[in-house]
Design a protein around this motif. Structure first.
Motif, PDB file in Angstrom:
ATOM      1  N   PHE A 120      59.254  40.290  51.791  1.00  0.00           N
ATOM      2  CA  PHE A 120      59.614  38.939  52.192  1.00  0.00           C
ATOM      3  C   PHE A 120      58.889  37.880  51.359  1.00  0.00           C
ATOM      4  O   PHE A 120      59.174  36.692  51.491  1.00  0.00           O
ATOM      5  CB  PHE A 120      59.290  38.723  53.671  1.00  0.00           C
ATOM      6  N   ASP A 121      57.924  38.290  50.523  1.00  0.00           N
ATOM      7  CA  ASP A 121      57.245  37.312  49.660  1.00  0.00           C
ATOM      8  C   ASP A 121      58.049  37.015  48.397  1.00  0.00           C
ATOM      9  O   ASP A 121      57.532  36.449  47.429  1.00  0.00           O
ATOM     10  CB  ASP A 121      55.827  37.778  49.307  1.00  0.00           C
ATOM     11  N   LYS A 122      59.335  37.441  48.393  1.00  0.00           N
ATOM     12  CA  LYS A 122      60.296  37.130  47.319  1.00  0.00           C
ATOM     13  C   LYS A 122      60.015  37.872  46.013  1.00  0.00           C
ATOM     14  O   LYS A 122      60.389  37.410  44.935  1.00  0.00           O
ATOM     15  CB  LYS A 122      60.339  35.607  47.042  1.00  0.00           C
ATOM     16  N   THR A 123      59.370  39.040  46.117  1.00  0.00           N
ATOM     17  CA  THR A 123      59.080  39.804  44.910  1.00  0.00           C
ATOM     18  C   THR A 123      59.535  41.258  45.052  1.00  0.00           C
ATOM     19  O   THR A 123      59.625  41.798  46.148  1.00  0.00           O
ATOM     20  CB  THR A 123      57.571  39.813  44.575  1.00  0.00           C
ATOM     21  N   LEU A 124      59.822  41.857  43.899  1.00  0.00           N
ATOM     22  CA  LEU A 124      60.035  43.293  43.755  1.00  0.00           C
ATOM     23  C   LEU A 124      58.978  43.772  42.767  1.00  0.00           C
ATOM     24  O   LEU A 124      58.888  43.252  41.649  1.00  0.00           O
ATOM     25  CB  LEU A 124      61.441  43.580  43.216  1.00  0.00           C
ATOM     26  N   LYS A 125      58.175  44.768  43.177  1.00  0.00           N
ATOM     27  CA  LYS A 125      57.086  45.235  42.319  1.00  0.00           C
ATOM     28  C   LYS A 125      57.321  46.687  41.902  1.00  0.00           C
ATOM     29  O   LYS A 125      57.740  47.514  42.714  1.00  0.00           O
ATOM     30  CB  LYS A 125      55.742  45.100  43.034  1.00  0.00           C
ATOM     31  N   ILE A 126      57.041  46.949  40.624  1.00  0.00           N
ATOM     32  CA  ILE A 126      57.114  48.293  40.056  1.00  0.00           C
ATOM     33  C   ILE A 126      55.681  48.790  39.907  1.00  0.00           C
ATOM     34  O   ILE A 126      54.899  48.211  39.154  1.00  0.00           O
ATOM     35  CB  ILE A 126      57.821  48.289  38.684  1.00  0.00           C
ATOM     36  N   TRP A 127      55.339  49.872  40.621  1.00  0.00           N
ATOM     37  CA  TRP A 127      53.957  50.334  40.682  1.00  0.00           C
ATOM     38  C   TRP A 127      53.730  51.582  39.839  1.00  0.00           C
ATOM     39  O   TRP A 127      54.562  52.484  39.827  1.00  0.00           O
ATOM     40  CB  TRP A 127      53.564  50.642  42.121  1.00  0.00           C
ATOM     41  N   ASP A 128      52.577  51.617  39.168  1.00  0.00           N
ATOM     42  CA  ASP A 128      52.102  52.835  38.523  1.00  0.00           C
ATOM     43  C   ASP A 128      51.317  53.612  39.584  1.00  0.00           C
ATOM     44  O   ASP A 128      50.291  53.140  40.070  1.00  0.00           O
ATOM     45  CB  ASP A 128      51.206  52.478  37.330  1.00  0.00           C
ATOM     46  N   THR A 129      51.799  54.792  39.934  1.00  0.00           N
ATOM     47  CA  THR A 129      51.166  55.547  41.009  1.00  0.00           C
ATOM     48  C   THR A 129      49.731  55.937  40.671  1.00  0.00           C
ATOM     49  O   THR A 129      48.859  55.958  41.546  1.00  0.00           O
ATOM     50  CB  THR A 129      51.975  56.827  41.306  1.00  0.00           C
ATOM     51  N   ASN A 130      49.468  56.248  39.417  1.00  0.00           N
ATOM     52  CA  ASN A 130      48.135  56.733  39.030  1.00  0.00           C
ATOM     53  C   ASN A 130      47.069  55.647  39.110  1.00  0.00           C
ATOM     54  O   ASN A 130      45.940  55.906  39.544  1.00  0.00           O
ATOM     55  CB  ASN A 130      48.182  57.305  37.606  1.00  0.00           C
ATOM     56  N   THR A 131      47.413  54.429  38.704  1.00  0.00           N
ATOM     57  CA  THR A 131      46.425  53.337  38.718  1.00  0.00           C
ATOM     58  C   THR A 131      46.565  52.452  39.948  1.00  0.00           C
ATOM     59  O   THR A 131      45.667  51.657  40.240  1.00  0.00           O
ATOM     60  CB  THR A 131      46.582  52.465  37.462  1.00  0.00           C
TER      61      THR A 131
END
Length: 394
Positions: A120-131
């Motif tokens: 709901f904060d108006k973002t889509l985030k792509i995460w690196d699982t390792n870091t």
């Protein structure tokens, strides 16, 4: 089951039929597992769950507190009673935590090294699982309700995103930008889902009462708008408007083979559609209570015969046969509204998240043991003693 095994051993049955029969039996015996807990990390309701498709071992959860948790579902303790531990989490103290409620989490379909989250904060985030750091962040003008990556795409890396805007946004992982938009809905887009059969086909659901199918390669608009009346009402009505539900359409889920699509709406109805023709199959599921004002995350089994739909129904999970509409059972165990559930196909397990902050594991029940009453125990004659004493003879 013994008959299946004997027929399989004799070469009279296909392995797939035995596998489907056992998978179906296990799903029909799903019950709340009192020996398996999922570590409680979230301080607010849980909106989304996803199990990675590579090993089926790691699960993501996204909560109303903005927190994301990664769990290991494997049991290495070798004890019947164990807790699925949180491997790591993006907590409130994390510098890149979502500011508001996380609505959707999803693993990258081909690798556990990356996952995605939208909020709901108006973002889509792509995460690196390792870091556990964001590799990329997409910003939008409105609240993000849902996003989805194609499980079968090989020629594109597009993430479909549904927001408060009526426009469906397509974000390209390769370029790191929003490549193009799909226009046709009139209100916010509450759910999106790529076809597991065709990598360019996308289904979207909106608060305008419509669900649409798109070929994202076409610039001329959607392929079809799913019409609950299959066009009959438009012939006699001056409105001439196709509607999928008589209310907000807030849930979408394809069957595993991609041949059918299930939709749920706030008109308390669930409908099954032929995904190739867009035809309403008119399966009657009865009243499917749906009070959610945002997206509803439900799931479908696969590898069973028949297949089953698991739909949050107030504080329970309703289990339906997809093609007959029969309500098989309602799984009870949560104390508050269930918002999401996810199916683990390797072991026919189900996990559900609720506003009560708990994640529950639903596991196939063990077969009932044969009652062992020692007072009336009958030995097999083959194991009885054949001799007798002189007192017995007298």
């Amino acid at each position: 089951m013994l008959g299946f095994l004997a027929a399989r051993q004799a070469g009279l049955e296909e392995p797939a039929r035995l596998r489907r029969a056992e998978a179906t039996r296990r799903v029909l015996s799903l019950d709340l597992n009192k020996d398996r807990d999922v570590e409680r990390i979230h301080g607010c309701g849980i909106n989304s769950l996803d199990i990675e498709p590579v090993e089926g071992r790691y699960m993501l959860s996204g909560g109303s507190d903005g927190v994301i948790v990664l769990y290991d579902l494997a049991n290495f303790s070798r004890k019947p009673c164990y807790t699925c531990k949180a491997v790591c989490s993006v907590g409130r103290s994390h510098p890149n935590v979502h500011k508001y409620s996380v609505e959707t989490v999803q693993w990258y379909p081909h690798d556990t090294g990356m996952f995605t989250s939208s909020s709901f904060d108006k973002t889509l985030k792509i995460w690196d699982t390792n870091t556990l750091q964001p590799a990329d962040v997409f910003h939008f003008d409105g609240t993000v309700y849902s996003h989805h990556m194609s499980p079968v795409a090989t020629k594109h890396c597009l993430i479909a995103v549904g927001t408060k805007s009526p426009k469906v946004q397509l974000c390209d992982l390769k370029s790191g930008s929003c490549s193009h938009i799909l226009q046709g809905h009139r209100q916010e887009v509450l759910a999106v889902s790529w076809s597991p059969r065709h990598e360019y086909i996308l289904a979207t659901a909106s608060a305008d009462g419509r669900a649409k199918l798109w070929d994202v390669r076409r610039a001329s608009g959607c392929l079809t708008t799913l019409d609950q009346h299959n066009g009959e009402k438009c012939k006699t009505s001056s409105e001439g408007v196709n509607t999928t539900h008589n209310g907000r359409v807030n849930g979408l889920c394809y069957t595993h083979d991609g041949l059918h699509l299930l939709t749920v709406g706030t008109d308390d109805r669930m409908r099954l559609w032929n995904s190739s023709t867009g035809e309403n199959t008119l399966v009657n599921y009865g009243k499917v209570c749906n009070e959610s004002r945002k997206g509803l995350k439900f799931t479908i089994s696969w590898g069973c015969n028949p297949e089953f739909a698991f739909v949050p129904y107030k504080s329970t999970i309703a289990v339906y046969t997809i093609f007959s509409g029969e309500l098989i059972t309602r799984l009870r165990g949560h104390y508050s509204t269930v918002d999401c559930c996810v199916f683990q196909p390797h072991f026919q397990e189900l996990y559900s998240g609720s506003k009560d902050c708990n994640i529950l594991a639903w596991i196939p029940a063990l077969r009932e043991p044969i009652p062992d009453d020692t007072s009336e125990k009958q030995l097999n004659p083959a194991y009885e003693d054949a001799w007798s004493s002189s007192e017995d003879e007298g």
